[in-house]
Every structure is written in C-alpha cells, then in structure tokens.
Design a protein around this motif. Structure first.
Motif, PDB file in Angstrom:
ATOM      1  N   ARG A  18       0.831  -1.205   0.000  1.00 52.14           N
ATOM      2  CA  ARG A  18       0.000   0.000   0.000  1.00 52.14           C
ATOM      3  C   ARG A  18       0.859   1.246   0.000  1.00 52.14           C
ATOM      4  O   ARG A  18       0.469   2.272  -0.545  1.00 52.14           O
ATOM      5  N   HIS A  21       1.674   3.684  -3.020  1.00 46.84           N
ATOM      6  CA  HIS A  21       0.969   4.883  -3.491  1.00 46.84           C
ATOM      7  C   HIS A  21       1.860   6.096  -3.361  1.00 46.84           C
ATOM      8  O   HIS A  21       1.788   7.033  -4.114  1.00 46.84           O
ATOM      9  N   LEU A  52      -2.408   9.832  -2.441  1.00 49.21           N
ATOM     10  CA  LEU A  52      -1.750   9.432  -3.681  1.00 49.21           C
ATOM     11  C   LEU A  52      -0.773  10.523  -4.083  1.00 49.21           C
ATOM     12  O   LEU A  52      -1.061  11.700  -3.910  1.00 49.21           O
ATOM     13  N   VAL A  60      -0.565   7.178 -14.353  1.00 43.63           N
ATOM     14  CA  VAL A  60      -1.163   6.310 -13.348  1.00 43.63           C
ATOM     15  C   VAL A  60      -2.574   5.961 -13.801  1.00 43.63           C
ATOM     16  O   VAL A  60      -3.343   6.842 -14.183  1.00 43.63           O
ATOM     17  N   ARG A 226       1.986   2.839 -13.343  1.00 43.20           N
ATOM     18  CA  ARG A 226       1.459   2.260 -12.103  1.00 43.20           C
ATOM     19  C   ARG A 226      -0.029   2.070 -12.275  1.00 43.20           C
ATOM     20  O   ARG A 226      -0.698   2.950 -12.830  1.00 43.20           O
ATOM     21  N   VAL A 228      -3.348   1.670 -10.005  1.00 39.30           N
ATOM     22  CA  VAL A 228      -3.855   1.727  -8.639  1.00 39.30           C
ATOM     23  C   VAL A 228      -5.259   1.142  -8.631  1.00 39.30           C
ATOM     24  O   VAL A 228      -6.129   1.601  -9.370  1.00 39.30           O
ATOM     25  N   LEU A 237      -8.328   3.499  -2.011  1.00 39.43           N
ATOM     26  CA  LEU A 237      -7.273   2.847  -2.778  1.00 39.43           C
ATOM     27  C   LEU A 237      -6.951   1.515  -2.133  1.00 39.43           C
ATOM     28  O   LEU A 237      -6.915   1.393  -0.916  1.00 39.43           O
ATOM     29  N   THR A 240      -1.419  -1.258  -5.289  1.00 37.46           N
ATOM     30  CA  THR A 240      -0.800  -0.632  -6.448  1.00 37.46           C
ATOM     31  C   THR A 240       0.048  -1.667  -7.162  1.00 37.46           C
ATOM     32  O   THR A 240       0.772  -2.421  -6.523  1.00 37.46           O
TER      33      THR A 240
END
Lengths: 289, 259
Positions: A18, A21, A52, A60, A226, A228, A237, A240
């Motif tokens: 996590r 992020h 984020l 992203v 990335r 997410v 979220l 990732t």
C-alpha cells in the motif's frame, strides 16, 4: 501520510504494497492527494482517505469496479467538486476550483456542437493572439491525425474522431496534469488501440502527468507506469501494481501478460470483502451495514 | 437528382389545389354551380389584381405588416427577457412562472374586450394583442432552452475557467439559440393569427379589414383574396425570418430540418 488502515495492516503483517501509493522521497510529486474524503449530502461516503502522489510525467491508471469512486476522485482533483476532507495539490498549489495546470478529458467528447473542430480545440485558448492560437490548434489536430478536419462540425465525425478532438483540446492548453475519465470506454477495440498510441505520442512530447480512470485492464497495462486498484463502499485505494515495462508495449509479450495477470489478481483481491478490510472509522461505519 | 425529386414532390403537392380550383372554375363556367358564395378562381384573381393595381392591397398589407412587426418586436423582446430571467433566477421562476403559465392558458380572443376597454380601438390594443400572442411561445422556448442546457457542456466551460459572462456568451447563448429561434418562428406565426383578431375588432385598413368589409358588403371574392394575401404575406415573413437566422444555426442540421 499512511492512513490508519495501513497501520492496522502493518501491525498484522498484511501490508500489500500500500505504501507504493507514495513515491520515492527524493522526487517532488507534481500531483499530491492527501487524505481525501467525499461524503455526499445524502450521507453516502463516496471516497475515504485517498492518499496518492504522482511524479512528473508519470502515467497512473485508476482501476476498479463501478461505484468505487473513480470518477468522483477525478472530479475532486479537477476542482469540479469539493472534497469533504483532505486536499489536492498540483505543484504545491492547493486545488479548489478548475486550474490552468489541470486538463480534463471526459468519458464523452463533450464537444461544443456550434463550433467547428478547430474552434473546439482552440476553445481554451481564447486569451492567446489569433495567429498563435491557430498554430497551436493546427499542430494539435495534426498530432491526433485530424489535420484535414479542422473545418468540419463535430456531428460529422465518428465517435473516435470526436474523442481525439477532445484529447487535442485538453493537450493544446499544455496542462501539467491531465485527467482522463474512461475516455475510450465507448469506443470499439480497434479505435481504442489507435487512440492509445496517439495518447502516448502526445504524452511523449510534453510529458504531462496523466491520471486515467479505466475499467479495462489491458488499457491500464498498455498505458500506465502504475496501476492503482480501488475498492468500493466507501471508495478507497487498495493495491498498487507497478508495471515497469518499456514502451511501446506489445500485448503479446510474456512480460505484458504477466503484468495483466498481476493487475487482475489485485482487482480480484479488491472485490473480496475479506480479512484485509481496515477497521471501520467513525465516518465509514454508518455506510457499512 | 435529389433536387429534381424534391421539385417533383412540391409539384405533387400543388396538384390537389390546382385540380380543385380548375374543377370549381369549370363547374361555375358551365352553370353547374352559381359561384355566388364561393367565386371561381378567375374572379378571385381579378379582384386580387384590381386591389393590387389600385394600390389598395399594398396599403392594407403595409398596415397589417406594421402591426405584426411592432407586436412581434415587443412580444419577442419581452418573451426573451422574461424567459431568461425565469430560467436563471429560481426565486423568479417560483414567483412568476405559474402566473404566466395560467395566463398562457387564456384564449387570446378573451383579451379583446378588455383591451378595447382599456386602450380604445386604435393601434395600441391591436399591437398589444399581437405582442401577447408572440410573447408566450418565445417565453416558453427561451426558458425551456436555458433550463435544458447540457450541464456537461457548462462543465467544459468551467474546466477552462470561463467567467460568468464568458460562460453566458460562449456556451449558454449558442446553446439556447436554436430553441429561441423556433420560439420566435412560432411567435411570428401566432402574430399573424392574432393580427386577424386585432383587425376584426375594428380597423379602417389592413388585411383583416378587407375580410370584415367583404363580409359586410357580401363580397366573397374579396374575402378569399384577403385570405390568399394573408397566406402569401405570412409565408414570406416566415421565410424572411428563416433566411435571416439560418446562418446562426448552420451547425445544427436538426434545427434546419425543424425550421
């Protein structure tokens, strides 16, 4: 910046990247979203504690099932809606309303039907001198392959062409951050592929930071550095997935397939309401039962 | 080829009235019908020609056009202003829209006695009656158009940080233009409807006067001639409005189809 859920998980040894992020500390992010929450007037919590950071030139992708607040998050970042808590910053400046550094491409092209294609692309450049505007518009139209279509009406274009005009309209204003809300979801796979290439070409020129909402795993893996994953009720979220593939990316490559599998696994995980859910905080408890 | 087909279709539309007119002409000429209540086309044509040659027709047409023009300008201006205010200020909408909708339901001719009582029988009540007729379709068209402006397009304006004025000029105005023009066009049609009523309430000139005069002195050819003149003038005014405003709606083929 880590939320209480992360701490809770860390104590139990279930950290699932996590912290990815956030970014490497040495780079200053262009876009930062800090503990953003949105509760609608009717009490629905659309977003909870979104944090984020996106660095310069990064792409992203936000992915997740419907109702996990992807569009809401994008609208908050764009300054179109106000967050209930938390803040969005672009280059250190707090965003409270639409900002010249932020461009948006919506799910629908949203072209103004009374302006021709060139007029639509130049819509945001009204302050520029006429000649400069014309140069920038024709260059942008060239980039999206519509150089010959500047004088046509939006209604005369196909759906894919219209969305290309919308992309040109966003790029021509040279935003630092470009937000795209499922921009290709209404298009067929073939058109979509062409638009991915054009988007990446445009991005390669000025390297804006891009945040793209999608629910197409292939699209996310093709475009993003990335991915997410978000999960619903309330929208937050989850994991990732770093893609880390060189561009251009070939969907047939084994590494590509592997990235798709990783995103799918993360997506699958986000759809399971099991053990990893953070303890309900006071404001989320109400909406959970 | 499509032009030819369209011309052919228009020709087909003319066929029925021409056949009927020719039939009536023959019926009267052969004595099968007297033509006393409905004169044959040749006599109507002759009457129309005589009116035109003597200059009377132009005087009447001019009088009618001035009334419609003034009434149209007043009614349309009031309709645009009221429609814009009501659509943009909620408090005003709740305050005056119900009353206006109620007034809209009143048959236009019901105003005639009141207007005569208030303003006499000269030009004022006539122009006012026409203005009332023009007002409502314009009001409904403008307020409806503003209320239904696509919020998503307004958002595009917000993304580019348009000021309130720029938003009105660059997004709201073009967005409401087509429906406004449709309202104006309906209003103009109603203006011609109402000018007849206005001129029936007492006038010494105007196409409506020709109607009344024809009825009182039992001149059916003059009545039909006036009706034909009304049709021609109304159609010409409508075409003028469409021609003048069509550059504004070039972008929207559906509007052009409905106009």
């Amino acid at each position: 910046m880590a939320g209480s859920g992360l701490k809770w998980r860390a104590e139990r040894g279930i950290v699932r990247r996590r912290d990815a992020h956030a970014m490497p500390a040495r780079e200053t992010p262009v876009l930062t979203v800090d503990d953003l929450s949105k509760i609608y007037a009717d009490g629905t919590q659309a977003l909870s504690g979104i944090t984020l950071a996106v660095r310069q030139g990064e792409i992203v992708a936000l992915i997740g099932g419907s109702g996990c607040g992807k569009t809401t998050l994008l609208r908050l970042i764009a300054g179109l809606d106000q967050a209930t808590r938390g803040a969005v910053q672009v280059d250190g400046e707090t965003i409270r309303a639409p900002h010249p550094s932020i461009g948006v491409v919506f799910q629908e092209p949203r072209l103004l039907p009374w302006l021709d294609v060139a007029g639509n692309v130049g819509f945001g450049l009204a302050d520029l001198p006429r000649s400069e505007r014309r140069t920038r518009v024709s260059r942008a139209l060239e980039r999206v392959g519509l150089a010959e279509h500047g004088g046509r009406w939006p209604r005369e274009l196909s759906g894919g062409q219209q969305q290309r005009v919308a992309i040109a309209r966003a790029f021509v204003a040279q935003p630092r951050v470009l937000l795209l809300d499922e921009p290709f979801s209404a298009l067929d796979a073939f058109t979509r592929k062409g638009l991915h290439d054009q988007l990446l070409d445009l991005w390669a020129e000025s390297k804006p930071t891009i945040l793209i909402v999608t629910h197409d795993v292939g699209e996310a893996v093709t475009l993003a550095d990335r991915v997410v994953v978000m999960r619903p009720r309330p929208g937050r979220l989850d994991e990732t997935v770093a893609i880390g593939l060189a561009r251009p990316r070939e969907p047939v490559a084994a590494t590509y397939e592997e990235a798709v599998r990783r995103v799918l696994a993360a997506l699958d995980h986000s759809l399971r309401p099991a053990a990893t859910k953070p303890p309900p905080t006071p404001e989320t408890r109400a909406s959970w039962w | 080829m499509p032009l030819l087909r369209r011309g052919g279709r228009a020709g087909l539309g003319l066929l029925l009235p021409l056949v009927l007119a020719a039939g009536w002409e023959i019926a009267v000429a052969t004595g099968a019908a007297s033509g006393r209540l409905l004169p044959p086309p040749s006599r109507i044509g002759a009457t129309l020609w005589a009116l035109a040659v003597s200059g009377d027709l132009w005087m009447h047409v001019e009088a009618t056009l001035i009334r419609v023009g003034l009434g149209f300008l007043c009614g349309a201006a009031a309709g645009i202003v009221a429609g814009a205010l009501v659509a943009t200020i909620p408090a005003l909408r709740w305050l005056i829209d119900p009353s206006l909708q109620a007034l809209r339901a009143v048959p236009s001719l019901a105003w005639v006695p009141l207007f005569i009582l208030w303003f006499g029988i000269l030009e004022t009540p006539k122009v006012l009656l026409i203005a009332v007729g023009v007002f409502f379709p314009v009001y409904v068209g403008v307020s409806g158009a503003i209320a239904s402006v696509d919020r998503k397009l307004v958002e595009v304006g917000r993304i580019f940080r348009l000021s309130r004025f720029a938003l009105a000029r660059r997004i709201l105005l073009p967005a409401v233009l087509p429906a406004t023009l449709v309202g104006l066009r309906t209003g103009l049609g109603l203006g011609f409807l109402f000018v007849v009523a206005a001129e029936l309430m007492g006038a010494s000139e105007g196409l409506g006067y020709l109607l009344v005069d024809g009825q009182q002195f039992s001149k059916p050819d003059q009545i039909v001639a006036a009706i034909i003149a009304f049709a021609l003038v109304g159609k010409a005014a409508d075409m003028a409005l469409v021609t003048l405003t069509s550059p504004l709606t070039r972008w929207q083929d559906t509007v052009r189809d409905s106009l």
